[in-house]
Design an enzyme around this catalytic site. Structure first.
Site, PDB file in Angstrom:
ATOM      1  N   ASN A   8       1.483  -4.862  -7.392  1.00  0.00           N
ATOM      2  CA  ASN A   8       2.449  -3.886  -6.887  1.00  0.00           C
ATOM      3  C   ASN A   8       3.878  -4.294  -7.290  1.00  0.00           C
ATOM      4  OD1 ASN A   8       4.255  -2.502  -5.208  1.00  0.00           O
ATOM      5  ND2 ASN A   8       2.720  -2.266  -3.585  1.00  0.00           N
ATOM      6  N   LYS A  11       6.702  -4.749  -4.638  1.00  0.00           N
ATOM      7  CA  LYS A  11       6.771  -6.004  -3.884  1.00  0.00           C
ATOM      8  C   LYS A  11       7.621  -7.017  -4.642  1.00  0.00           C
ATOM      9  CE  LYS A  11       2.333  -5.904  -1.423  1.00  0.00           C
ATOM     10  NZ  LYS A  11       1.085  -6.648  -1.216  1.00  0.00           N
ATOM     11  N   ASP A  60       0.070  -9.960   2.122  1.00  0.00           N
ATOM     12  CA  ASP A  60      -0.781  -8.900   2.626  1.00  0.00           C
ATOM     13  C   ASP A  60      -0.012  -8.219   3.741  1.00  0.00           C
ATOM     14  OD1 ASP A  60      -3.247  -7.553   2.245  1.00  0.00           O
ATOM     15  OD2 ASP A  60      -3.835  -8.207   4.231  1.00  0.00           O
ATOM     16  N   ASP A 175       5.740   4.328   3.206  1.00  0.00           N
ATOM     17  CA  ASP A 175       7.196   4.413   3.432  1.00  0.00           C
ATOM     18  C   ASP A 175       7.683   5.800   3.866  1.00  0.00           C
ATOM     19  OD1 ASP A 175       7.669   1.750   3.028  1.00  0.00           O
ATOM     20  OD2 ASP A 175       8.365   1.959   0.964  1.00  0.00           O
ATOM     21  N   LYS A 193      16.019  -1.306   2.608  1.00  0.00           N
ATOM     22  CA  LYS A 193      14.690  -1.572   3.181  1.00  0.00           C
ATOM     23  C   LYS A 193      14.503  -3.072   3.394  1.00  0.00           C
ATOM     24  CE  LYS A 193       9.737  -1.326   2.264  1.00  0.00           C
ATOM     25  NZ  LYS A 193       8.657  -0.986   1.350  1.00  0.00           N
ATOM     26  N   HIS A 198       9.575  -5.685   7.177  1.00  0.00           N
ATOM     27  CA  HIS A 198       8.585  -6.726   7.420  1.00  0.00           C
ATOM     28  C   HIS A 198       8.552  -7.734   6.270  1.00  0.00           C
ATOM     29  CE1 HIS A 198       7.142  -3.385   5.140  1.00  0.00           C
ATOM     30  NE2 HIS A 198       5.944  -3.880   4.916  1.00  0.00           N
TER      31      HIS A 198
HETATM   32  P1  ITT Z   1      -1.390  -6.230  -3.817  1.00  0.00           P
HETATM   33  O1  ITT Z   1      -2.523  -6.432  -2.816  1.00  0.00           O
HETATM   34  O2  ITT Z   1      -1.818  -6.239  -5.238  1.00  0.00           O
HETATM   35  O3  ITT Z   1      -0.237  -7.171  -3.580  1.00  0.00           O
HETATM   36  P2  ITT Z   1      -1.121  -3.649  -2.484  1.00  0.00           P
HETATM   37  O4  ITT Z   1      -0.161  -2.508  -2.708  1.00  0.00           O
HETATM   38  O5  ITT Z   1      -2.588  -3.341  -2.484  1.00  0.00           O
HETATM   39  O6  ITT Z   1      -0.754  -4.756  -3.571  1.00  0.00           O
HETATM   40  P3  ITT Z   1      -1.353  -4.665   0.247  1.00  0.00           P
HETATM   41  O7  ITT Z   1      -2.801  -4.931   0.096  1.00  0.00           O
HETATM   42  O8  ITT Z   1      -0.518  -5.685   0.918  1.00  0.00           O
HETATM   43  O9  ITT Z   1      -0.679  -4.380  -1.181  1.00  0.00           O
HETATM   44  O10 ITT Z   1      -1.064  -3.292   0.953  1.00  0.00           O
HETATM   45  C1  ITT Z   1      -1.821  -2.818   2.023  1.00  0.00           C
HETATM   46  C2  ITT Z   1      -1.475  -1.388   2.255  1.00  0.00           C
HETATM   47  O11 ITT Z   1      -0.261  -1.286   2.979  1.00  0.00           O
HETATM   48  C3  ITT Z   1      -1.319  -0.502   1.029  1.00  0.00           C
HETATM   49  O12 ITT Z   1      -1.841   0.768   1.365  1.00  0.00           O
HETATM   50  C4  ITT Z   1       0.176  -0.441   0.820  1.00  0.00           C
HETATM   51  O13 ITT Z   1       0.571   0.767   0.190  1.00  0.00           O
HETATM   52  C5  ITT Z   1       0.677  -0.517   2.263  1.00  0.00           C
HETATM   53  N1  ITT Z   1       1.964  -1.204   2.329  1.00  0.00           N
HETATM   54  C6  ITT Z   1       2.175  -2.531   2.221  1.00  0.00           C
HETATM   55  N2  ITT Z   1       3.480  -2.810   2.293  1.00  0.00           N
HETATM   56  C7  ITT Z   1       4.110  -1.620   2.426  1.00  0.00           C
HETATM   57  C8  ITT Z   1       5.462  -1.243   2.515  1.00  0.00           C
HETATM   58  O14 ITT Z   1       6.447  -2.139   2.438  1.00  0.00           O
HETATM   59  N3  ITT Z   1       5.748   0.046   2.640  1.00  0.00           N
HETATM   60  C9  ITT Z   1       4.775   0.975   2.688  1.00  0.00           C
HETATM   61  N4  ITT Z   1       3.475   0.710   2.594  1.00  0.00           N
HETATM   62  C10 ITT Z   1       3.140  -0.584   2.461  1.00  0.00           C
END
Ligand code: ITT
Length: 213
Positions: A8, A11, A60, A175, A193, A198
């Site tokens: 992502n 991130k 995560d 978001d 943001k 978080h």
């Molecule tokens: P990686 O695991 O490859 O790092 P990912 O986008 O799959 O990327 P996560 O597993 O941490 O990342 O994300 C879990 C879910 O939460 C996923 O649906 C994201 O879109 C959402 N999410 C995580 N952080 C967020 C944020 O800052 N704003 C909005 N949605 C978020």
């Protein structure tokens, strides 16, 4: 060189605000299933370190809707893929279940141990769960099965808000439906943001600790 292991790009952009020398490493490590973020992040950091061979962080994160007992929480990615963000928003608003928070756990691993420190090393979180068996079950031929004893250090951050009608074009994931202090995360710039999010809070704690390491 510190590597942010993620698929992502958002991130990484957020992390660059807190860390000078971080570069991304695109590796979709298999995620175990667990009912909290900590063991998922810790296991991911071990797998990522096995693959990269340099200091790594993974994160995560998830959206926790309070009246839904925190759902989707650790299942946020699966729920986004299957139900979709707008449907989650409609469900929550329909039930008047709008109080929510985002939570993020950053996990660091460099193959070495850590000095005692205020943040928990994740041993407690792992106790009682047969994560090694879970990991073996989910590993593919490409994946190294990470050493369960590799020390991992965790940093957490959370931000309260509420679920609203989608607004804004920025950010990613949930978001547009997450409002904090009157503004959705998708209406904020990355810097705005970061200042309250978080991930920003977890990154700030990590950056302070990492500067000493
Ligand atoms: P990686 O695991 O490859 O790092 P990912 O986008 O799959 O990327 P996560 O597993 O941490 O990342 O994300 C879990 C879910 O939460 C996923 O649906 C994201 O879109 C959402 N999410 C995580 N952080 C967020 C944020 O800052 N704003 C909005 N949605 C978020």
């Amino acid at each position: 060189m510190l590597r942010y292991v993620t698929t992502n790009d958002w991130k990484v952009r957020e992390a660059e605000e807190y860390l000078d020398a971080v570069s991304s490493f695109d590796y979709d490590y298999p995620e175990i299933q667990a009912d909290s973020l900590e063991p998922i992040a810790a296991d991911g950091a071990r797998r990522a370190f096995d693959r990269v061979g340099e200091p790594v962080i993974v994160d995560d994160a998830g959206l926790f809707i309070e009246p839904f007992d925190g759902f989707p929480g650790p299942y946020s990615a699966y729920v986004e893929e299957t139900l979709g963000v707008e449907a989650v928003g409609r469900l929550a608003r329909g039930e008047d279940a709008t109080r929510a928070y985002f939570r993020c756990v950053i996990a660091y691993c460099d193959g070495k141990g850590f000095e005692a420190s205020p943040e928990p090393v994740d041993l407690e979180d792992r106790r009682g769960q047969d994560l090694a068996a879970d990991r073996r079950a989910t590993a593919t031929t490409d994946d190294t099965v990470a050493d369960d004893d590799l020390p991992v250090k965790l940093f957490t951050g959370a931000v309260p808000g509420r679920i609203v009608e989608p607004r804004g074009d920025g950010g990613f994931g949930y978001d547009p439906i997450f409002e904090h202090d009157g503004t959705t995360f998708a209406e904020m710039s990355a810097a705005e943001k970061n200042a309250v999010s978080h991930r920003g809070r977890a990154l700030a704690k990590f950056a302070e600790w990492y500067a000493e390491r």
